[in-house]
Design an enzyme around this catalytic site. Structure first.
Site, PDB file in Angstrom:
ATOM      1  N   PRO A   2       0.839  -1.200   0.000  1.00  0.00           N
ATOM      2  CA  PRO A   2       0.000   0.000   0.000  1.00  0.00           C
ATOM      3  C   PRO A   2       0.874   1.250   0.000  1.00  0.00           C
ATOM      4  CG  PRO A   2      -0.765  -1.581   1.627  1.00  0.00           C
ATOM      5  CD  PRO A   2       0.560  -2.074   1.137  1.00  0.00           C
ATOM      6  N   GLU A   3       0.559   2.174  -0.889  1.00  0.00           N
ATOM      7  CA  GLU A   3       1.316   3.414  -0.977  1.00  0.00           C
ATOM      8  C   GLU A   3       0.419   4.571  -0.523  1.00  0.00           C
ATOM      9  OE1 GLU A   3       3.404   3.633  -4.743  1.00  0.00           O
ATOM     10  OE2 GLU A   3       3.603   1.454  -4.810  1.00  0.00           O
ATOM     11  N   LYS A  60       3.325   6.414   4.333  1.00  0.00           N
ATOM     12  CA  LYS A  60       2.535   5.177   4.310  1.00  0.00           C
ATOM     13  C   LYS A  60       2.139   4.741   5.722  1.00  0.00           C
ATOM     14  CE  LYS A  60       5.656   3.890   0.589  1.00  0.00           C
ATOM     15  NZ  LYS A  60       6.628   2.877   0.127  1.00  0.00           N
ATOM     16  N   TYR A 107      -7.062 -12.840   9.745  1.00  0.00           N
ATOM     17  CA  TYR A 107      -5.849 -12.044   9.545  1.00  0.00           C
ATOM     18  C   TYR A 107      -5.901 -10.720  10.300  1.00  0.00           C
ATOM     19  CZ  TYR A 107      -5.357 -15.340   5.664  1.00  0.00           C
ATOM     20  OH  TYR A 107      -5.266 -16.479   4.919  1.00  0.00           O
ATOM     21  N   ARG A 126       0.187 -11.018   5.292  1.00  0.00           N
ATOM     22  CA  ARG A 126       1.584 -11.429   5.112  1.00  0.00           C
ATOM     23  C   ARG A 126       2.479 -11.139   6.314  1.00  0.00           C
ATOM     24  NH1 ARG A 126       4.204 -10.088  -0.343  1.00  0.00           N
ATOM     25  NH2 ARG A 126       5.454 -11.832   0.399  1.00  0.00           N
ATOM     26  N   ASN A 186       6.553   1.862  -5.225  1.00  0.00           N
ATOM     27  CA  ASN A 186       7.001   1.361  -6.519  1.00  0.00           C
ATOM     28  C   ASN A 186       6.091   1.768  -7.683  1.00  0.00           C
ATOM     29  OD1 ASN A 186       9.038  -0.024  -7.917  1.00  0.00           O
ATOM     30  ND2 ASN A 186       7.802  -1.871  -8.043  1.00  0.00           N
TER      31      ASN A 186
END
Length: 397
Positions: A2-3, A60, A107, A126, A186
């Protein structure tokens, strides 16, 4: 990961739906990798009964301001996401939790229920995110180490141009440096460089004043547009490279022009060679994927593999013939190379699941040991053969 646009969408959702409400229930995951430096019981006790006053973001990172400290702080990592039950919040594609999944999700790392029944969950599939409980998030890392926010604290054009001319680093790497500008990741870096027609590996100091001005405007426009549509990528302009940057190289095009992929700033980078020229430096093939692709073997019509360089192939044939005459077993197997890291894993917020270098070295060591054992056996056979020959000669005499 996430940006800025994704995290800003989450902040706005919290601001619109949760501010002014009291926390009546809190469940913090028993996960010390994500829940940083505080026990779940202390975390839960610290926020229960508190009023949410505001939702803040820098780069972020996001945090909830309560009516008294400490405040829950979220570093989204590679797959962190905010969900508010019944409220549409942009789901970052790598963190998507399906609507039919259990609630709160398995999660979930931080879950709260508010006094009007509204429920919020911060999830991380993750486990590269960090959830902290801080007295003042702005005074400690990571927020205290961030450069100006790309949306809320944009530099003046003059300062931006001056700062670029002082940096000899590649422009993509500089844009990813959160201590320089915070919030650009990115995909945003690739997009603004494509829109500005600047090669990702161009030295920042070599950019002209005009190029600096165009880049400055592109950063502003891309981020503002992404935020305007709530980071919903389906609403990004069709002219953006974003829509094709994750396609296979031979199928990646934007406005009919081919997209190539290289490594810049330590990240897999999409760019259009026809429009983004590298000037005043060596050709891009010196580093990145294009060089590796050029050295790969290609399949010929008879399904045999030959090197792309004919001279190298001829030399290999000569060596092979010499080896055959000397009783050699053929070419030595190629050394194992460290596999290239994926775009997902190669991120400043991410850790690595295994040490590939150690695996390669261990395997290389095993090959060396086997080679030594083979040489020792061969040596013993030669000695035994010589001794047998001498014994036969003595008997003959």
């Amino acid at each position: 990961m996430p940006e800025l646009p994704e995290v800003e969408a989450a902040r706005r959702a919290v601001e619109e739906n949760c501010v002014g409400k009291k926390i009546t229930k809190c469940i913090v995951a028993d996960d010390s990798k994500v829940i940083d430096a505080v026990s779940r019981s202390d975390f839960e006790a610290s926020v229960l009964g508190k009023l949410i006053v505001a939702a803040h973001r820098k780069g972020k990172n996001m945090w909830l301001q309560l009516d008294s400290p400490p405040f829950p702080s979220f570093q989204f990592g590679m797959a962190g996401a905010i969900y508010i039950k019944g409220v549409a919040v942009t789901k970052y594609k790598r963190s998507a939790v399906k609507d039919e999944d259990e609630w709160p999700s398995k999660y979930s790392k931080f879950f709260i229920e508010l006094d009007d029944g509204l429920e919020l969950s911060f999830t991380d599939k993750r486990r590269f995110a960090k959830v902290r409980l801080l007295e003042d998030p702005t005074s400690v890392p990571p927020v205290s180490e961030l450069g100006p926010d790309a949306l809320f604290e944009q530099m003046t054009l003059e300062k931006f141009t001056e700062s670029l001319h002082k940096r000899k680093t590649e422009i993509k790497a500089l844009l990813l440096d959160q201590s320089y500008i915070s919030g650009i990741g990115n995909w945003v870096a690739d997009e603004v460089l494509y829109q500005a027609r600047i090669h990702p590996r161009q030295a920042a100091s070599s950019l002209s004043d005009a190029s600096c001005s165009i880049l400055y405007q592109c950063i502003k426009e891309v981020i503002e547009k992404a935020v305007e549509v709530g980071a919903d990528s389906s609403q990004y302009p069709n002219s953006w490279i974003f829509h094709s940057r994750e396609k296979k190289p031979d199928k990646a095009f934007v406005d009919g022009k081919k997209i190539d992929f290289i490594t810049a700033g330590g990240r897999t980078t999409a760019y259009v060679p026809e429009l983004q020229k590298l000037s005043g430096s060596a050709d891009v093939k010196e580093t990145g994927k294009t060089k590796r692709q050029a050295s790969k073997k290609v399949s010929t019509a008879d399904d045999t593999e030959k090197p792309t360089d004919s001279k190298e192939g001829d030399l290999g044939s000569v060596k092979s013939k010499k080896g055959a005459k000397a009783g050699a077993k053929g070419r030595k197997p190629a050394k194992k190379q460290k596999p290239e890291e994926s775009d997902e894993n190669n991120d400043s917020d991410a850790g690595t699941d295994c040490d590939t270098d150690q695996v390669v070295k261990k395997n290389a060591g095993n090959v060396t040991n086997r080679k030594r054992v083979g040489e020792e056996k061969l040596s013993k056979k030669r000695v035994q053969s010589n001794q047998t020959g001498r014994s036969s000669k003595r008997k003959a005499k």
